[in-house]
Design a protein around this motif. Sequence first.
Motif, PDB file in Angstrom:
ATOM      1  N   THR A   1       0.934  -1.221   0.036  1.00 46.86           N
ATOM      2  CA  THR A   1      -0.080   0.059   0.123  1.00 46.86           C
ATOM      3  C   THR A   1       0.972   1.202  -0.188  1.00 46.86           C
ATOM      4  O   THR A   1       0.677   2.231  -0.720  1.00 46.86           O
ATOM      5  N   ASP A   2       2.149   1.039   0.693  1.00 46.46           N
ATOM      6  CA  ASP A   2       2.854   2.286   0.788  1.00 46.46           C
ATOM      7  C   ASP A   2       3.451   2.536  -0.602  1.00 46.46           C
ATOM      8  O   ASP A   2       3.688   3.695  -1.028  1.00 46.46           O
ATOM      9  N   TRP A   3       3.915   1.258  -1.004  1.00 47.78           N
ATOM     10  CA  TRP A   3       4.345   1.790  -2.355  1.00 47.78           C
ATOM     11  C   TRP A   3       3.362   2.260  -3.366  1.00 47.78           C
ATOM     12  O   TRP A   3       3.889   3.258  -3.994  1.00 47.78           O
ATOM     13  N   LEU A   4       2.391   1.637  -3.392  1.00 47.66           N
ATOM     14  CA  LEU A   4       1.263   2.150  -4.334  1.00 47.66           C
ATOM     15  C   LEU A   4       0.986   3.568  -4.245  1.00 47.66           C
ATOM     16  O   LEU A   4       1.093   4.534  -5.360  1.00 47.66           O
ATOM     17  N   LEU A   5       0.887   4.149  -2.953  1.00 47.32           N
ATOM     18  CA  LEU A   5       0.790   5.450  -2.811  1.00 47.32           C
ATOM     19  C   LEU A   5       1.765   6.157  -3.115  1.00 47.32           C
ATOM     20  O   LEU A   5       1.548   7.432  -3.825  1.00 47.32           O
ATOM     21  N   GLN A   6       2.974   6.097  -3.011  1.00 43.58           N
ATOM     22  CA  GLN A   6       4.292   6.712  -3.364  1.00 43.58           C
ATOM     23  C   GLN A   6       4.130   6.714  -4.874  1.00 43.58           C
ATOM     24  O   GLN A   6       4.754   7.908  -5.548  1.00 43.58           O
ATOM     25  N   GLN A   7       3.935   5.596  -5.554  1.00 43.76           N
ATOM     26  CA  GLN A   7       3.801   5.547  -6.869  1.00 43.76           C
ATOM     27  C   GLN A   7       2.956   6.720  -7.467  1.00 43.76           C
ATOM     28  O   GLN A   7       3.138   7.358  -8.468  1.00 43.76           O
ATOM     29  N   VAL A   8       1.754   6.538  -6.842  1.00 39.68           N
ATOM     30  CA  VAL A   8       0.701   7.514  -7.489  1.00 39.68           C
ATOM     31  C   VAL A   8       0.964   8.827  -7.400  1.00 39.68           C
ATOM     32  O   VAL A   8       0.955   9.714  -8.100  1.00 39.68           O
ATOM     33  N   VAL A   9       1.493   9.154  -6.085  1.00 40.15           N
ATOM     34  CA  VAL A   9       1.968  10.667  -5.694  1.00 40.15           C
ATOM     35  C   VAL A   9       3.048  11.074  -6.883  1.00 40.15           C
ATOM     36  O   VAL A   9       2.799  12.066  -7.564  1.00 40.15           O
ATOM     37  N   ALA A  10       3.886  10.218  -7.221  1.00 34.51           N
ATOM     38  CA  ALA A  10       4.924  10.447  -8.093  1.00 34.51           C
ATOM     39  C   ALA A  10       4.484  10.600  -9.454  1.00 34.51           C
ATOM     40  O   ALA A  10       4.762  11.729 -10.394  1.00 34.51           O
ATOM     41  N   ASP A  11       3.529   9.871  -9.870  1.00 30.82           N
ATOM     42  CA  ASP A  11       2.903   9.750 -11.196  1.00 30.82           C
ATOM     43  C   ASP A  11       2.063  11.057 -11.389  1.00 30.82           C
ATOM     44  O   ASP A  11       1.842  11.837 -12.522  1.00 30.82           O
ATOM     45  N   LEU A  12       1.288  11.442 -10.137  1.00 30.98           N
ATOM     46  CA  LEU A  12       0.654  12.933 -10.291  1.00 30.98           C
ATOM     47  C   LEU A  12       1.407  13.940 -10.861  1.00 30.98           C
ATOM     48  O   LEU A  12       0.797  15.188 -11.204  1.00 30.98           O
ATOM     49  N   LYS A  13       2.578  13.925 -10.768  1.00 31.38           N
ATOM     50  CA  LYS A  13       3.497  15.189 -11.148  1.00 31.38           C
ATOM     51  C   LYS A  13       3.656  15.076 -12.628  1.00 31.38           C
ATOM     52  O   LYS A  13       4.149  16.081 -13.285  1.00 31.38           O
ATOM     53  N   ASP A  14       3.307  14.096 -13.416  1.00 29.80           N
ATOM     54  CA  ASP A  14       3.073  14.010 -14.946  1.00 29.80           C
ATOM     55  C   ASP A  14       2.286  14.837 -15.286  1.00 29.80           C
ATOM     56  O   ASP A  14       1.150  14.711 -14.869  1.00 29.80           O
ATOM     57  N   PRO A  15       2.560  15.900 -16.291  1.00 30.28           N
ATOM     58  CA  PRO A  15       1.836  16.776 -16.991  1.00 30.28           C
ATOM     59  C   PRO A  15       0.369  15.767 -17.352  1.00 30.28           C
ATOM     60  O   PRO A  15      -0.569  16.390 -17.496  1.00 30.28           O
TER      61      PRO A  15
END
Length: 272
Positions: free
Chosen positions: A89-103
């Motif tokens: 779950t931690d991994w998933l959330l961190q990945q989503v947060v990183a991806d949200l920075k993509d335009p």
Amino acid sequence: AKELGRGRFAFFDPQINERNQRAMKVKSELPRALERLEFSLVYQPKQKPDGTITGYEALMRWQSAELGAVSPAEFIPLAETSDALELMTDWLLQQVVADLKDPKLSGKQIAINLSPRQFQGGNWAESLKQTIETNNLRPEQLCIEVTEGALVENFATAAEQLSAVQALGVEVAVDDFGTGYSSLEYLKRLPIDYLKIDRSFVRDIETDADDRVIVETIIVLAHSLGLQVVAEGVETRAQADFLSERGCDELQGYLFSAPRPLSELGEQQVKI
Ligand code: C2E
Ligand code: CA
Ligand code: CA
Ligand code: CA
């Protein structure tokens, strides 16, 4: 047959045995999958009938060195009985947060699936809050999808956790709606923004009059409670037409796009 106790017998069933061995194998590989970075995310768009993409659902994928591709339908239920779940779950959330920075994802909402145990364990809303603050996210950029079955099984805990999540400004969707025998009372008392009509009702809309009535009723019900409705598993134009004519707010399914990695998300839209 082997006698277990008074009047109880277990039969050796090679199929069950095989399934158990596979389950044990998958489960034991989960911690390694995290270490080896074998998980990834794919995103499936949700769109309005006019073609506007409002957001994407994040779905986990696992390409295992040992086992090949393993479906989340197989590994998520096993992860739920494993210590690896929290780290996943931690991994998933961190990945989503990183991806949200993509335009590509700017201005879009990302929906995350959470299984029951993920919000039963302690203070999930609090760690979500910290993630939002640390990364300067707007809370409306995130949506949590929880299956109706999970809500029914543990109403009190679910209600408490979801209230905390919604209080942050994160949206809440009830997934697989129509399959979990929830009462209207539940719907009224839970903090919910969206109902997602289960794929099984959408599938037979064209041929099954009962399913048409169920879908129409869910849409009316949701709207009268002030909720939005999303239909999942939309595969045909006829299904999409029916749903949008009945006022379904958002549609999701292979007709529009399969789930894809971030790098492959395009702006192609299907207008209904
Ligand atoms: P779900 O949340 O109901 O997700 C929808 C599933 O339907 C996805 O399967 C998606 O790929 C598939 N799908 C989408 N559009 C269509 C369509 O038009 N037709 C058909 N036949 N299928 C469609 P997927 O990715 O295999 O995920 C299966 C389930 O695994 C999900 O069901 C969800 O319950 C669970 N899952 C996936 N990722 C996660 C995760 O990160 N966390 C948790 N807790 N569960 C996850
Ligand atoms: Ca979902
Ligand atoms: Ca679903
Ligand atoms: Ca489903």
